[in-house]
Design an enzyme around this catalytic site. Sequence first.
Site, PDB file in Angstrom:
ATOM      1  N   ASN A 145      -3.027 -44.219  -1.299  1.00 15.04           N
ATOM      2  CA  ASN A 145      -3.441 -45.242  -2.278  1.00 15.04           C
ATOM      3  C   ASN A 145      -3.127 -46.677  -1.854  1.00 15.04           C
ATOM      4  O   ASN A 145      -3.950 -47.575  -2.055  1.00 15.04           O
ATOM      5  CB  ASN A 145      -2.864 -44.931  -3.668  1.00 15.04           C
ATOM      6  CG  ASN A 145      -1.364 -44.853  -3.685  1.00 15.04           C
ATOM      7  OD1 ASN A 145      -0.736 -44.458  -2.708  1.00 15.04           O
ATOM      8  ND2 ASN A 145      -0.769 -45.231  -4.790  1.00 15.04           N
ATOM      9  N   GLY A 225       4.378 -39.141  -2.128  1.00 16.95           N
ATOM     10  CA  GLY A 225       3.163 -38.419  -2.518  1.00 16.95           C
ATOM     11  C   GLY A 225       3.372 -37.717  -3.853  1.00 16.95           C
ATOM     12  O   GLY A 225       4.208 -38.127  -4.664  1.00 16.95           O
ATOM     13  N   LYS A 228       4.206 -32.182  -6.697  1.00 20.09           N
ATOM     14  CA  LYS A 228       4.008 -30.785  -6.280  1.00 20.09           C
ATOM     15  C   LYS A 228       4.297 -30.614  -4.779  1.00 20.09           C
ATOM     16  O   LYS A 228       5.093 -29.755  -4.386  1.00 20.09           O
ATOM     17  CB  LYS A 228       2.555 -30.392  -6.590  1.00 20.09           C
ATOM     18  CG  LYS A 228       2.230 -28.976  -6.292  1.00 20.09           C
ATOM     19  CD  LYS A 228       0.814 -28.646  -6.725  1.00 20.09           C
ATOM     20  CE  LYS A 228       0.378 -27.365  -6.049  1.00 20.09           C
ATOM     21  NZ  LYS A 228      -1.012 -27.341  -5.703  1.00 20.09           N
ATOM     22  N   GLY A 230       5.811 -32.766  -2.805  1.00 18.83           N
ATOM     23  CA  GLY A 230       7.170 -33.238  -2.532  1.00 18.83           C
ATOM     24  C   GLY A 230       8.197 -32.140  -2.750  1.00 18.83           C
ATOM     25  O   GLY A 230       9.099 -31.928  -1.930  1.00 18.83           O
ATOM     26  N   GLU A 247       9.579 -39.924  -2.830  1.00 13.56           N
ATOM     27  CA  GLU A 247       8.985 -40.921  -3.740  1.00 13.56           C
ATOM     28  C   GLU A 247       7.758 -40.265  -4.332  1.00 13.56           C
ATOM     29  O   GLU A 247       6.729 -40.123  -3.657  1.00 13.56           O
ATOM     30  CB  GLU A 247       8.605 -42.183  -2.953  1.00 13.56           C
ATOM     31  CG  GLU A 247       9.784 -42.929  -2.368  1.00 13.56           C
ATOM     32  CD  GLU A 247      10.666 -43.573  -3.425  1.00 13.56           C
ATOM     33  OE1 GLU A 247      10.217 -43.730  -4.578  1.00 13.56           O
ATOM     34  OE2 GLU A 247      11.812 -43.908  -3.104  1.00 13.56           O
ATOM     35  N   CYS A 281       1.293 -45.343  -8.149  1.00 13.47           N
ATOM     36  CA  CYS A 281       2.332 -44.447  -8.668  1.00 13.47           C
ATOM     37  C   CYS A 281       3.029 -45.042  -9.884  1.00 13.47           C
ATOM     38  O   CYS A 281       3.374 -44.357 -10.822  1.00 13.47           O
ATOM     39  CB  CYS A 281       3.342 -44.154  -7.578  1.00 13.47           C
ATOM     40  SG  CYS A 281       4.047 -45.648  -6.848  1.00 13.47           S
TER      41      CYS A 281
END
Length: 485
Positions: A145, A225, A228, A230, A247, A281
Amino acid sequence: MYSSYINGEWKTTGKTFEDFSPVTLSNFADVIDADAADAKAAVEAAHQAFPTWSGLSADERSAYLIKVAEALEEMATEVEEILINEVGSWIGKAKFESTTAPKMWRTAATLAAQVKGYELVSPTGKKSMVVREPLGVVSVITPWNVPLNLSSRTTSGILAVGNTVVLKPSELSPISGGWVLAKAFEKAGVPKGVFNVLTCSKQQVAEVGEVITTHPKVKAISFTGSTKIGKHIAGKAGALLKKVSMELGGKDAMIIMEDADLSTAVNAAVFSSFNHSGQVCMGTKRIYVAEKIADEFIQRFTTKTKTLQYGDVRDFAKPIAPLINETQAQKVEAQVEDAISKGATVLAGGERDGLYFQPTILKDVTPEMTTYAAETFGPVVSVYVYKDIDEAIRAVNASEFGLSGAVITNNTEKGYEVAQQMESGMCHVNDGTVYNEILAPFGGVKNSGIGRYGGQASVENFTTTRWITVAEKGKQFPPVFMESN
Ligand code: NAD
């Protein structure tokens, strides 16, 4: 041709994968696909480079990082074009990244000499020192992103303190999240193997990911990211006793108190909810507004939101970006349709136009609706009206996530008190949830992650503590063990 950068060399042969552009809706570039053998070679190269890189003086490492910053500055126009085409960045966001990333590298250059140790008073009269040392090879995995900044913020601090890096950018941003930095490292003449990039397709991610997260020579993993993925990586790394920094996702909340300045509230809410179409995020996804001012806030927030335009990412006046791909657009659409079918009211937006999703404000959202608790990662925000502030804080804290938060009030003392009670890694009074400073400790709590980046936080996160003693005046052991006895 774009490709991986391993041990100072570009991979020039092999299968390629398509890098889809959400702007042109066609293939932006062919990228050479890395595999497990490339991943092993990258880890080995980083391992070989570690003694020399960590052995450089802080000044020498700083000088290289400044050269990386300069190379990025020279590439700014090319980088902006890539950011626009590859991940659908609006021109304002592309310029933000192309100018912020070099600042991150310049700031990291100052961290090289800020690794702090201390001396202990030894009860037995020894010289007793606590020092911090780099970890070794660090694998860095980043999302699409804000690709250049997220790859820069992690790797710059990690390298500054003497570690070497294997970076795996997202398969949706291999160029802006990886290739651009590798090019800057090549131009800067950084010794080979210090910084390696693996560009790989979605099909290859599991294979490449397995190597760079479990290889015995990898000492730490920095992951940015989804929660899930992570958790999946942290589970594996934890079992191997590797250090992890995570993160992860968010469902960030803004509390607007009854004495808030409404223009501050509207501006912060619009920017934080819809900047980069909510694909941030720390984007605001939940707004809790005091009953007394709710009608006026909602009316003004809705009016401003309806003016936001889309359709040409190169036009400064049209800030709404396309969503990254069809999968993400369908996910956002499904959340909105689910909410409407269960009784939510659409105050603005709600419709999809190809990959563009109108900036959307929902009201009357209830726990039965997916969007109430799940991460959206799109331009959709829910507004809740509260009667008393404790009720609002309880609702904010009921989320599984806790990345950033915001409080809007004219009583900054009270605002600080509320910020203290919100369960989030970061919180800003009279600002939106989307805010960062390069030297500040960035990171979340709960399912938003563990570990911090920025300034001293990066130094501490990516070094390890060692205790070293020197017996300058000899050492006494129990007499029975001593030769002289
Ligand atoms: P994602 O979890 O799908 O992918 C992130 C990275 O993990 C990518 O590079 C991907 O290729 C890689 N990956 C996927 N499977 C892997 C595996 N098995 N082994 C190793 N690597 C693997 O996330 P995304 O869609 O790229 O990004 C969006 C998510 O990132 C959102 O949840 C967002 O909130 C989060 N995010 C968090 C922050 C933060 O600082 N907290 C910043 C930006 C984005």
